[in-house]
Motif scaffolding. Structure first.
Motif, PDB file in Angstrom:
ATOM      1  N   GLU A  45       0.836  -1.192   0.000  1.00  0.00           N
ATOM      2  CA  GLU A  45       0.000   0.000   0.000  1.00  0.00           C
ATOM      3  C   GLU A  45       0.877   1.251   0.000  1.00  0.00           C
ATOM      4  OE1 GLU A  45      -3.623   2.035   0.120  1.00  0.00           O
ATOM      5  OE2 GLU A  45      -3.398  -0.135   0.219  1.00  0.00           O
ATOM      6  N   LYS A  46       0.619   2.147  -0.961  1.00  0.00           N
ATOM      7  CA  LYS A  46       1.316   3.433  -1.036  1.00  0.00           C
ATOM      8  C   LYS A  46       0.268   4.532  -1.129  1.00  0.00           C
ATOM      9  CE  LYS A  46       5.327   1.499  -3.414  1.00  0.00           C
ATOM     10  NZ  LYS A  46       6.097   1.497  -4.673  1.00  0.00           N
ATOM     11  N   VAL A  47       0.498   5.597  -0.396  1.00  0.00           N
ATOM     12  CA  VAL A  47      -0.459   6.694  -0.323  1.00  0.00           C
ATOM     13  C   VAL A  47       0.174   7.933  -0.943  1.00  0.00           C
ATOM     14  CG1 VAL A  47      -1.900   8.088   1.205  1.00  0.00           C
ATOM     15  CG2 VAL A  47      -1.392   5.723   1.805  1.00  0.00           C
ATOM     16  N   LEU A  48      -0.548   8.544  -1.868  1.00  0.00           N
ATOM     17  CA  LEU A  48      -0.109   9.796  -2.476  1.00  0.00           C
ATOM     18  C   LEU A  48      -0.746  10.954  -1.719  1.00  0.00           C
ATOM     19  CD1 LEU A  48       1.394  11.171  -4.897  1.00  0.00           C
ATOM     20  CD2 LEU A  48      -0.825  11.184  -6.047  1.00  0.00           C
ATOM     21  N   SER A  55      -3.786   4.614  -2.986  1.00  0.00           N
ATOM     22  CA  SER A  55      -4.637   5.486  -2.179  1.00  0.00           C
ATOM     23  C   SER A  55      -4.159   6.916  -2.342  1.00  0.00           C
ATOM     24  CB  SER A  55      -4.606   5.088  -0.702  1.00  0.00           C
ATOM     25  OG  SER A  55      -4.968   3.741  -0.534  1.00  0.00           O
ATOM     26  N   CYS A  56      -5.020   7.851  -1.957  1.00  0.00           N
ATOM     27  CA  CYS A  56      -4.680   9.264  -2.108  1.00  0.00           C
ATOM     28  C   CYS A  56      -5.339  10.071  -0.991  1.00  0.00           C
ATOM     29  CB  CYS A  56      -5.139   9.793  -3.471  1.00  0.00           C
ATOM     30  SG  CYS A  56      -4.791  11.547  -3.751  1.00  0.00           S
ATOM     31  N   LEU A  57      -4.584  11.046  -0.473  1.00  0.00           N
ATOM     32  CA  LEU A  57      -5.098  12.069   0.433  1.00  0.00           C
ATOM     33  C   LEU A  57      -4.877  13.407  -0.261  1.00  0.00           C
ATOM     34  CD1 LEU A  57      -3.769  10.917   3.935  1.00  0.00           C
ATOM     35  CD2 LEU A  57      -6.101  10.750   3.073  1.00  0.00           C
ATOM     36  N   PHE A  58      -5.964  14.027  -0.707  1.00  0.00           N
ATOM     37  CA  PHE A  58      -5.886  15.275  -1.462  1.00  0.00           C
ATOM     38  C   PHE A  58      -6.471  16.397  -0.618  1.00  0.00           C
ATOM     39  CE2 PHE A  58      -7.867  18.141  -4.742  1.00  0.00           C
ATOM     40  CZ  PHE A  58      -6.668  18.725  -5.141  1.00  0.00           C
ATOM     41  N   PHE A  59      -5.632  17.386  -0.255  1.00  0.00           N
ATOM     42  CA  PHE A  59      -6.055  18.538   0.528  1.00  0.00           C
ATOM     43  C   PHE A  59      -6.437  19.654  -0.446  1.00  0.00           C
ATOM     44  CE2 PHE A  59      -3.458  16.067   3.350  1.00  0.00           C
ATOM     45  CZ  PHE A  59      -4.040  16.217   4.600  1.00  0.00           C
ATOM     46  N   GLU A  60      -7.726  19.958  -0.495  1.00  0.00           N
ATOM     47  CA  GLU A  60      -8.239  20.956  -1.427  1.00  0.00           C
ATOM     48  C   GLU A  60      -8.662  22.197  -0.646  1.00  0.00           C
ATOM     49  OE1 GLU A  60     -11.671  21.394  -4.912  1.00  0.00           O
ATOM     50  OE2 GLU A  60     -11.598  19.613  -3.625  1.00  0.00           O
ATOM     51  N   CYS A  61      -8.029  23.319  -0.957  1.00  0.00           N
ATOM     52  CA  CYS A  61      -8.319  24.594  -0.289  1.00  0.00           C
ATOM     53  C   CYS A  61      -9.119  25.476  -1.235  1.00  0.00           C
ATOM     54  CB  CYS A  61      -7.022  25.278   0.125  1.00  0.00           C
ATOM     55  SG  CYS A  61      -7.282  26.795   1.067  1.00  0.00           S
ATOM     56  N   ALA A 113       4.031   7.042   2.507  1.00  0.00           N
ATOM     57  CA  ALA A 113       3.368   8.056   1.690  1.00  0.00           C
ATOM     58  C   ALA A 113       4.364   8.677   0.717  1.00  0.00           C
ATOM     59  CB  ALA A 113       2.748   9.137   2.573  1.00  0.00           C
ATOM     60  N   LYS A 114       3.815   9.184  -0.390  1.00  0.00           N
ATOM     61  CA  LYS A 114       4.597   9.891  -1.400  1.00  0.00           C
ATOM     62  C   LYS A 114       3.984  11.267  -1.603  1.00  0.00           C
ATOM     63  CE  LYS A 114       6.215   5.944  -4.144  1.00  0.00           C
ATOM     64  NZ  LYS A 114       6.250   5.374  -5.509  1.00  0.00           N
ATOM     65  N   LYS A 115       4.857  12.246  -1.744  1.00  0.00           N
ATOM     66  CA  LYS A 115       4.400  13.615  -1.964  1.00  0.00           C
ATOM     67  C   LYS A 115       4.591  13.982  -3.422  1.00  0.00           C
ATOM     68  CE  LYS A 115       5.214  18.367  -0.535  1.00  0.00           C
ATOM     69  NZ  LYS A 115       6.135  19.297   0.156  1.00  0.00           N
ATOM     70  N   ASP A 116       3.651  14.781  -3.946  1.00  0.00           N
ATOM     71  CA  ASP A 116       3.751  15.241  -5.321  1.00  0.00           C
ATOM     72  C   ASP A 116       3.427  16.720  -5.385  1.00  0.00           C
ATOM     73  OD1 ASP A 116       3.387  15.343  -8.340  1.00  0.00           O
ATOM     74  OD2 ASP A 116       3.809  13.218  -8.033  1.00  0.00           O
ATOM     75  N   ASN A 155      -9.388  13.318 -12.992  1.00  0.00           N
ATOM     76  CA  ASN A 155      -8.655  12.638 -14.057  1.00  0.00           C
ATOM     77  C   ASN A 155      -7.150  12.818 -13.891  1.00  0.00           C
ATOM     78  OD1 ASN A 155     -11.130  11.937 -15.201  1.00  0.00           O
ATOM     79  ND2 ASN A 155     -11.210  13.795 -16.442  1.00  0.00           N
ATOM     80  N   ALA A 156      -6.730  14.046 -13.558  1.00  0.00           N
ATOM     81  CA  ALA A 156      -5.299  14.294 -13.378  1.00  0.00           C
ATOM     82  C   ALA A 156      -4.739  13.496 -12.205  1.00  0.00           C
ATOM     83  CB  ALA A 156      -5.061  15.795 -13.162  1.00  0.00           C
ATOM     84  N   LEU A 157      -5.482  13.438 -11.115  1.00  0.00           N
ATOM     85  CA  LEU A 157      -4.993  12.705  -9.942  1.00  0.00           C
ATOM     86  C   LEU A 157      -4.998  11.204 -10.176  1.00  0.00           C
ATOM     87  CD1 LEU A 157      -6.633  14.821  -7.124  1.00  0.00           C
ATOM     88  CD2 LEU A 157      -4.199  14.475  -7.465  1.00  0.00           C
ATOM     89  N   ASN A 158      -5.977  10.687 -10.914  1.00  0.00           N
ATOM     90  CA  ASN A 158      -5.982   9.259 -11.217  1.00  0.00           C
ATOM     91  C   ASN A 158      -4.779   8.866 -12.068  1.00  0.00           C
ATOM     92  OD1 ASN A 158      -8.320   8.521  -9.815  1.00  0.00           O
ATOM     93  ND2 ASN A 158      -9.643   9.176 -11.495  1.00  0.00           N
ATOM     94  N   GLU A 159      -4.424   9.705 -13.049  1.00  0.00           N
ATOM     95  CA  GLU A 159      -3.225   9.432 -13.844  1.00  0.00           C
ATOM     96  C   GLU A 159      -1.972   9.524 -12.984  1.00  0.00           C
ATOM     97  OE1 GLU A 159      -3.143  12.036 -17.146  1.00  0.00           O
ATOM     98  OE2 GLU A 159      -4.998  11.280 -18.047  1.00  0.00           O
TER      99      GLU A 159
END
Length: 322
Positions: free
Chosen positions: A60-63, A115-121, A88-91, A102-106
């Motif tokens: 398991e890797k988390v972006l 998995s993904c943790l996306f912080f949207e402000c 976890a990996k940072k981008d 779509n961009a995050l899935n690619e």
């Protein structure tokens, strides 16, 4: 005169021979908890022998990433969460638009993350957290409240960086189906895989997730054990262990649960959720109501003075001549 060389059928034989397989090896099977390693085909020792079973390994890797124009407090919160998860990996930042899914899935496929943790402000005021399983989903959208980073709190707890945490949940996670789904996603994302190359083989801190008033509250505690030779902890000696808070703190208010990755059919919608825009609009209306009351009060006072005029005072100009 030199003799002619005898013509051989070597090219024909080479053409007839099978070419080696230069194709890429098959990818391992992906499961909810990670990947399964492929095991080469083993010849059975006897007719009744079974084929070797593929050993399970959690990959398991988390972006972890955020949107553009994020405020410094929310960016520090993302850095704190990143430091707590060694797998976890940072981008780089992603533009917060309708096509962000779509961009995050690619991006998840390129970074080999499940998995993904996306912080949207948004509006540099509100922070939303997307908790996503890729590529099949599901995904949960939260509103983040009561944010306190490690630098703000300055607590005394201090655990080893990269150690594996223990996850504890309150009992009301098992009461309703949508909370069960949230618990499973939190378990798969926040639990560090065993034998991970960046993880330390120690359990010296605990993540606490509790539901209060329909919100998920997060706390991080260090497990403090006495190190004196005289005061060693025996088996079951939990009375000597203490918990010291490390941080960060935040509260997650669930908004929607989607069936896909960053979208799809809506499985659950919080009926008690009120958006921050509606709260700010209500506050503005209340302030506008106060001003309108003051204007009406002035108008009423003037009308009252016009209807009830005072009689002239006979002694008003008595002392003016002196």
């Amino acid at each position: 005169m030199a003799k002619k060389r005898k013509r051989t059928d070597a090219p024909a034989e080479a053409a007839g021979a099978e070419k080696p397989d230069d194709s890429a090896p098959a990818r391992p099977e992906r499961t909810l908890f990670g990947f399964k390693d492929l095991v080469p085909d083993a010849e059975p020792a006897s007719a009744g022998a079974e084929a070797a079973v593929a050993p399970f390994r959690n990959r398991e890797k988390v972006l972890i990433t955020c949107s553009r124009r994020i405020t410094y407090r929310y960016r520090h919160l993302m850095q704190d969460v990143l430091s707590l998860l060694p797998h976890a990996k940072k981008d780089s930042k992603v533009e917060s638009k309708q096509s962000k899914g779509n961009a995050l899935n690619e991006l998840l496929e390129l970074r080999s993350c499940s998995s993904c943790l996306f912080f949207e402000c948004r509006k540099q005021k509100d922070l939303y957290l997307w908790m996503v399983k890729s590529p099949g989903g599901p995904s949960v959208k939260f509103l983040v409240n009561a944010v306190h980073t490690m630098e703000e709190l300055k607590l005394t707890g201090n655990h080893l960086k990269g150690s594996r945490p223990l996850l504890t949940f309150s009992t009301n996670f098992d009461e309703q189906p949508h909370w069960k789904l949230v618990k499973e996603m939190i378990t798969q994302i926040f639990a560090t895989p065993k034998d991970h190359r960046k993880a330390k083989p120690f359990h010296d801190h605990v993540f606490v997730f509790s539901i209060v008033d329909g919100h998920v509250w997060f706390r991080n505690y260090q497990i403090s054990v006495p190190h004196n030779e005289i005061d060693k902890v025996d088996k079951g000696g939990l009375d000597k262990m203490t918990l010291i808070e490390v941080g960060p703190r935040f509260c997650l208010n669930p908004i929607k649960i989607f069936g896909g990755s960053f979208g799809g059919p809506t499985w659950y919608e919080n009926p008690y959720y009120i958006s921050p825009n509606q709260i700010r609009a209500l506050e503005k209306r209340q302030k506008a109501g106060k001003y309108a009351k003051k204007v009406k009060a002035k108008v009423r006072r003037k009308m009252h003075e016009m209807e009830n005029t005072l009689e002239p005072d006979e002694f008003a100009e008595l002392w003016k001549g002196e």
